[in-house]
Design a protein around this motif. Structure first.
Motif, PDB file in Angstrom:
ATOM      1  N   VAL A  35       0.805  -1.218   0.000  1.00  0.00           N
ATOM      2  CA  VAL A  35       0.000   0.000   0.000  1.00  0.00           C
ATOM      3  C   VAL A  35       0.843   1.275   0.000  1.00  0.00           C
ATOM      4  CG1 VAL A  35      -2.006  -1.087   1.075  1.00  0.00           C
ATOM      5  CG2 VAL A  35      -0.260  -0.027   2.515  1.00  0.00           C
ATOM      6  N   ALA A  36       2.098   1.169   0.338  1.00  0.00           N
ATOM      7  CA  ALA A  36       2.917   2.359   0.482  1.00  0.00           C
ATOM      8  C   ALA A  36       3.743   2.700  -0.758  1.00  0.00           C
ATOM      9  CB  ALA A  36       3.847   2.211   1.685  1.00  0.00           C
ATOM     10  N   ASP A  37       4.086   1.714  -1.573  1.00  0.00           N
ATOM     11  CA  ASP A  37       4.983   2.005  -2.696  1.00  0.00           C
ATOM     12  C   ASP A  37       4.827   0.957  -3.794  1.00  0.00           C
ATOM     13  OD1 ASP A  37       7.252   2.502  -4.381  1.00  0.00           O
ATOM     14  OD2 ASP A  37       8.186   3.543  -2.704  1.00  0.00           O
ATOM     15  N   THR A  38       4.394   1.379  -4.955  1.00  0.00           N
ATOM     16  CA  THR A  38       4.200   0.441  -6.056  1.00  0.00           C
ATOM     17  C   THR A  38       5.525  -0.063  -6.640  1.00  0.00           C
ATOM     18  OG1 THR A  38       3.860   2.309  -7.553  1.00  0.00           O
ATOM     19  CG2 THR A  38       1.890   1.200  -6.710  1.00  0.00           C
ATOM     20  N   ALA A  39       6.634   0.549  -6.268  1.00  0.00           N
ATOM     21  CA  ALA A  39       7.926  -0.010  -6.678  1.00  0.00           C
ATOM     22  C   ALA A  39       8.107  -1.391  -6.063  1.00  0.00           C
ATOM     23  CB  ALA A  39       9.072   0.910  -6.270  1.00  0.00           C
ATOM     24  N   VAL A  40       7.595  -1.568  -4.875  1.00  0.00           N
ATOM     25  CA  VAL A  40       7.645  -2.878  -4.213  1.00  0.00           C
ATOM     26  C   VAL A  40       6.820  -3.880  -5.023  1.00  0.00           C
ATOM     27  CG1 VAL A  40       7.110  -4.145  -2.095  1.00  0.00           C
ATOM     28  CG2 VAL A  40       7.997  -1.808  -1.960  1.00  0.00           C
ATOM     29  N   THR A  41       5.643  -3.455  -5.457  1.00  0.00           N
ATOM     30  CA  THR A  41       4.778  -4.301  -6.287  1.00  0.00           C
ATOM     31  C   THR A  41       5.517  -4.729  -7.550  1.00  0.00           C
ATOM     32  OG1 THR A  41       2.800  -3.175  -5.474  1.00  0.00           O
ATOM     33  CG2 THR A  41       2.599  -4.332  -7.577  1.00  0.00           C
ATOM     34  N   ARG A  42       6.084  -3.774  -8.240  1.00  0.00           N
ATOM     35  CA  ARG A  42       6.771  -4.036  -9.514  1.00  0.00           C
ATOM     36  C   ARG A  42       7.944  -5.001  -9.333  1.00  0.00           C
ATOM     37  NH1 ARG A  42       9.479   0.538 -13.447  1.00  0.00           N
ATOM     38  NH2 ARG A  42      10.283  -0.915 -15.010  1.00  0.00           N
ATOM     39  N   GLN A  43       8.782  -4.722  -8.366  1.00  0.00           N
ATOM     40  CA  GLN A  43       9.987  -5.534  -8.170  1.00  0.00           C
ATOM     41  C   GLN A  43       9.649  -6.942  -7.672  1.00  0.00           C
ATOM     42  OE1 GLN A  43      13.148  -4.625  -9.043  1.00  0.00           O
ATOM     43  NE2 GLN A  43      12.193  -2.815  -9.903  1.00  0.00           N
ATOM     44  N   THR A  44       8.635  -7.062  -6.849  1.00  0.00           N
ATOM     45  CA  THR A  44       8.230  -8.383  -6.371  1.00  0.00           C
ATOM     46  C   THR A  44       7.637  -9.195  -7.513  1.00  0.00           C
ATOM     47  OG1 THR A  44       7.858  -7.489  -4.143  1.00  0.00           O
ATOM     48  CG2 THR A  44       6.839  -9.619  -4.658  1.00  0.00           C
ATOM     49  N   ALA A  45       6.804  -8.572  -8.345  1.00  0.00           N
ATOM     50  CA  ALA A  45       6.243  -9.270  -9.505  1.00  0.00           C
ATOM     51  C   ALA A  45       7.351  -9.719 -10.454  1.00  0.00           C
ATOM     52  CB  ALA A  45       5.250  -8.371 -10.236  1.00  0.00           C
ATOM     53  N   GLU A  46       8.327  -8.863 -10.676  1.00  0.00           N
ATOM     54  CA  GLU A  46       9.444  -9.242 -11.547  1.00  0.00           C
ATOM     55  C   GLU A  46      10.214 -10.422 -10.961  1.00  0.00           C
ATOM     56  OE1 GLU A  46      13.563  -7.523 -13.555  1.00  0.00           O
ATOM     57  OE2 GLU A  46      12.257  -6.125 -12.492  1.00  0.00           O
ATOM     58  N   GLN A  76       1.959  -5.936 -13.986  1.00  0.00           N
ATOM     59  CA  GLN A  76       2.183  -6.184 -15.411  1.00  0.00           C
ATOM     60  C   GLN A  76       3.556  -5.680 -15.826  1.00  0.00           C
ATOM     61  OE1 GLN A  76      -0.594  -4.291 -18.088  1.00  0.00           O
ATOM     62  NE2 GLN A  76       0.242  -5.362 -19.857  1.00  0.00           N
ATOM     63  N   THR A  77       3.939  -4.505 -15.358  1.00  0.00           N
ATOM     64  CA  THR A  77       5.255  -3.957 -15.694  1.00  0.00           C
ATOM     65  C   THR A  77       6.366  -4.859 -15.163  1.00  0.00           C
ATOM     66  OG1 THR A  77       4.370  -1.716 -15.701  1.00  0.00           O
ATOM     67  CG2 THR A  77       6.766  -1.935 -15.456  1.00  0.00           C
ATOM     68  N   GLY A  78       6.212  -5.359 -13.952  1.00  0.00           N
ATOM     69  CA  GLY A  78       7.221  -6.250 -13.384  1.00  0.00           C
ATOM     70  C   GLY A  78       7.354  -7.541 -14.171  1.00  0.00           C
ATOM     71  N   VAL A  79       6.221  -8.138 -14.540  1.00  0.00           N
ATOM     72  CA  VAL A  79       6.250  -9.364 -15.346  1.00  0.00           C
ATOM     73  C   VAL A  79       6.883  -9.066 -16.702  1.00  0.00           C
ATOM     74  CG1 VAL A  79       4.803 -11.072 -16.535  1.00  0.00           C
ATOM     75  CG2 VAL A  79       4.322 -10.457 -14.156  1.00  0.00           C
TER      76      VAL A  79
END
Length: 123
Positions: A35-46, A76-79
């Protein structure tokens, strides 16, 4: 969970190979929906896409069920980053085809979405 976004990114990368361990899987889904940073979302998905196992890709598919549009876009960006990067990654599309038969409807829907992303990334 750490208040530091960089530590949460590191946790996502470090835990991704352990996506099949229930405790790690729970943390990874939380990181995908950070919830705090979508960079975490992106990097975890990647990181999960680079691992490319059924368990890893299933977590992305599962997280998509609870994701808002922003988080889904960053997943999607991370994948995409994993699929088009210089290092070869496992066949995420083949994993998604198997996940299309998962018992959980949310996973099936998420897998279909990830499969579309994989098709777009490899064109």
């Amino acid at each position: 969970m750490s208040p530091s976004w960089s530590l949460r990114i590191r946790a996502g990368r470090d835990l991704a190979p352990f996506a099949d361990v229930p405790v790690a899987a729970e943390v990874l889904v939380d990181l995908l929906l950070d919830v705090a940073d979508t960079a975490v979302t992106r990097q975890t998905a990647e990181a999960l896409a680079r691992v490319g196992t059924m368990a890893a890709v299933r977590l992305i598919a599962l997280a998509l069920a609870g994701a808002d549009d922003s988080h889904a876009d960053w997943m999607q960006t991370g994948v995409h980053d994993a699929l088009v990067g210089p290092d070869s990654v496992p066949d995420v599309a083949a994993v998604c085809e198997r996940l299309a038969r998962d018992a959980e409807a949310a996973v099936r829907r998420g897998a279909a979405e990830i499969l579309a992303w994989a098709d777009d990334a490899t064109r």
